[in-house]
Design a protein around this motif. Structure first.
Motif, mmCIF file in Angstrom:
data_model
loop_
_atom_site.group_PDB
_atom_site.id
_atom_site.type_symbol
_atom_site.label_atom_id
_atom_site.label_comp_id
_atom_site.label_asym_id
_atom_site.label_seq_id
_atom_site.Cartn_x
_atom_site.Cartn_y
_atom_site.Cartn_z
ATOM 1 N N MET A 1 24.797 39.281 23.689
ATOM 2 C CA MET A 1 25.426 39.410 24.972
ATOM 3 C C MET A 1 26.945 39.436 24.766
ATOM 4 O O MET A 1 27.491 38.556 24.104
ATOM 5 C CB MET A 1 25.014 38.225 25.832
ATOM 6 N N PRO A 2 27.643 40.421 25.362
ATOM 7 C CA PRO A 2 29.085 40.501 25.151
ATOM 8 C C PRO A 2 29.811 39.371 25.868
ATOM 9 O O PRO A 2 29.368 38.876 26.901
ATOM 10 C CB PRO A 2 29.470 41.864 25.733
ATOM 11 N N ARG A 3 30.888 39.000 25.282
ATOM 12 C CA ARG A 3 31.689 37.898 25.803
ATOM 13 C C ARG A 3 32.806 38.444 26.689
ATOM 14 O O ARG A 3 33.411 39.456 26.385
ATOM 15 C CB ARG A 3 32.289 37.170 24.596
ATOM 16 N N ASN A 4 33.075 37.761 27.840
ATOM 17 C CA ASN A 4 34.179 38.146 28.722
ATOM 18 C C ASN A 4 35.489 37.619 28.164
ATOM 19 O O ASN A 4 35.553 36.506 27.629
ATOM 20 C CB ASN A 4 33.995 37.567 30.133
ATOM 21 N N ARG A 5 36.531 38.400 28.342
ATOM 22 C CA ARG A 5 37.846 37.964 27.890
ATOM 23 C C ARG A 5 38.350 36.846 28.805
ATOM 24 O O ARG A 5 38.086 36.853 30.007
ATOM 25 C CB ARG A 5 38.821 39.128 27.940
ATOM 26 N N PRO A 6 39.104 35.884 28.283
ATOM 27 C CA PRO A 6 39.609 34.782 29.112
ATOM 28 C C PRO A 6 40.505 35.261 30.250
ATOM 29 O O PRO A 6 40.479 34.711 31.345
ATOM 30 C CB PRO A 6 40.393 33.909 28.135
ATOM 31 N N GLY A 7 41.302 36.311 30.012
ATOM 32 C CA GLY A 7 42.168 36.826 31.070
ATOM 33 C C GLY A 7 41.371 37.409 32.223
ATOM 34 O O GLY A 7 41.757 37.297 33.390
ATOM 35 N N ALA A 8 40.258 38.031 31.938
ATOM 36 C CA ALA A 8 39.419 38.598 32.994
ATOM 37 C C ALA A 8 38.793 37.488 33.833
ATOM 38 O O ALA A 8 38.657 37.627 35.052
ATOM 39 C CB ALA A 8 38.338 39.480 32.387
ATOM 40 N N LEU A 9 38.439 36.393 33.202
ATOM 41 C CA LEU A 9 37.872 35.271 33.955
ATOM 42 C C LEU A 9 38.924 34.641 34.864
ATOM 43 O O LEU A 9 38.648 34.319 36.013
ATOM 44 C CB LEU A 9 37.323 34.212 32.984
ATOM 45 N N ARG A 10 40.131 34.459 34.338
ATOM 46 C CA ARG A 10 41.186 33.878 35.164
ATOM 47 C C ARG A 10 41.566 34.800 36.312
ATOM 48 O O ARG A 10 41.929 34.343 37.389
ATOM 49 C CB ARG A 10 42.414 33.574 34.305
ATOM 50 N N GLY A 11 41.500 36.101 36.094
ATOM 51 C CA GLY A 11 41.839 37.047 37.162
ATOM 52 C C GLY A 11 40.885 36.945 38.331
ATOM 53 O O GLY A 11 41.292 37.000 39.490
ATOM 54 N N THR A 12 39.601 36.765 38.075
ATOM 55 C CA THR A 12 38.643 36.629 39.184
ATOM 56 C C THR A 12 38.793 35.286 39.867
ATOM 57 O O THR A 12 38.618 35.177 41.076
ATOM 58 C CB THR A 12 37.197 36.814 38.680
ATOM 59 N N GLN A 13 39.156 34.250 39.116
ATOM 60 C CA GLN A 13 39.376 32.944 39.732
ATOM 61 C C GLN A 13 40.597 32.978 40.635
ATOM 62 O O GLN A 13 40.607 32.357 41.689
ATOM 63 C CB GLN A 13 39.573 31.882 38.653
ATOM 64 N N ARG A 14 41.620 33.701 40.246
ATOM 65 C CA ARG A 14 42.830 33.800 41.045
ATOM 66 C C ARG A 14 42.540 34.459 42.390
ATOM 67 O O ARG A 14 43.081 34.078 43.411
ATOM 68 C CB ARG A 14 43.867 34.624 40.293
ATOM 69 N N LEU A 15 41.699 35.452 42.395
ATOM 70 C CA LEU A 15 41.390 36.148 43.643
ATOM 71 C C LEU A 15 40.586 35.268 44.588
ATOM 72 O O LEU A 15 40.727 35.346 45.799
ATOM 73 C CB LEU A 15 40.632 37.441 43.357
#
Length: 164
Positions: A1-15
Motif C-alpha cells: 500500500m503506498p504511503r501518503n506524504r506528510p505534507g499532503a496529510l497536513r494540507g487536508t488537516q488544514r482545510l
C-alpha cells in the motif's frame, strides 16, 4: 500500500480546521495603506459594537478627509456643521470623519496604528494649514472642546458650494 506524504496529510488537516471567520472575502485595500493594515482595519470594523463603526467607515472617513483638502491651491477651507446624525450622513462633516479616524487609531494594533497615524498626521498638518482658528471657541460650550479640529472656524454649507 503506498504511503501518503506528510505534507499532503497536513494540507487536508488544514482545510478541515479552518477558523470560521476566514470564509469572508478579502476586503479591498485602503488607498495609501498596506494590505496588512487594511486587513487590521477591516477586522476592527467587523468586530466593533459601536453604532458609528461599520465595515468600510474608515476608508470612507479617509476619502472624506482627503476630499475636503483636495481642491488645488492653498485657499482657506471652512468645515461646516451637518445636523444629521445618522450613520449614512455623519461623515459629511469633515470633523466627524476625523473623529472616526481617531476612533480607529485608538482601537487598532500598534503596527497598523502607526501606519494609519502617519497618514492621518500628514492630513492633519494640511488641515491646520488650510483652516483658521476660531477666536470665539472659548466663549461657546463646545461638544468636545479638547479636540483641536473642532476649534477651527466653521463656515456656511452654502458658501462652499457657491449657492449664496
Amino acid at each position: 500500500m503506498p504511503r501518503n506524504r506528510p505534507g499532503a496529510l497536513r494540507g487536508t488537516q488544514r482545510l478541515r480546521h479552518r477558523p470560521r471567520g476566514w470564509q469572508t472575502p478579502v476586503p479591498d485595500r485602503i488607498h495609501g495603506l498596506s494590505a496588512r493594515t487594511s486587513l487590521a482595519i477591516h477586522r476592527y470594523e467587523a468586530l466593533s459594537a459601536d453604532y458609528y463603526v461599520f465595515p468600510g467607515v474608515t476608508d470612507a472617513a479617509l476619502r472624506r478627509y482627503r476630499a475636503f483638502l483636495s481642491p488645488p491651491g492653498r485657499g482657506i477651507r471652512y468645515p461646516y456643521l451637518d445636523d444629521c446624525d445618522c450613520r449614512g450622513c455623519f461623515l459629511r462633516d469633515v470633523r466627524h470623519a476625523r473623529d472616526m479616524l481617531g476612533t480607529a487609531l485608538r482601537n487598532l494594533p500598534p503596527r497598523a496604528r502607526a501606519e494609519l497615524g502617519r497618514l492621518v498626521d500628514a492630513l492633519d498638518a494640511d488641515y491646520l494649514a488650510r483652516t483658521l482658528p476660531d477666536p470665539f471657541v472659548l466663549d461657546r460650550r463646545e461638544w468636545r472642546p479638547h479636540v483641536w479640529w473642532y476649534r477651527r472656524l466653521e463656515g456656511c454649507r452654502y458658501a462652499q458650494s457657491g449657492r449664496v
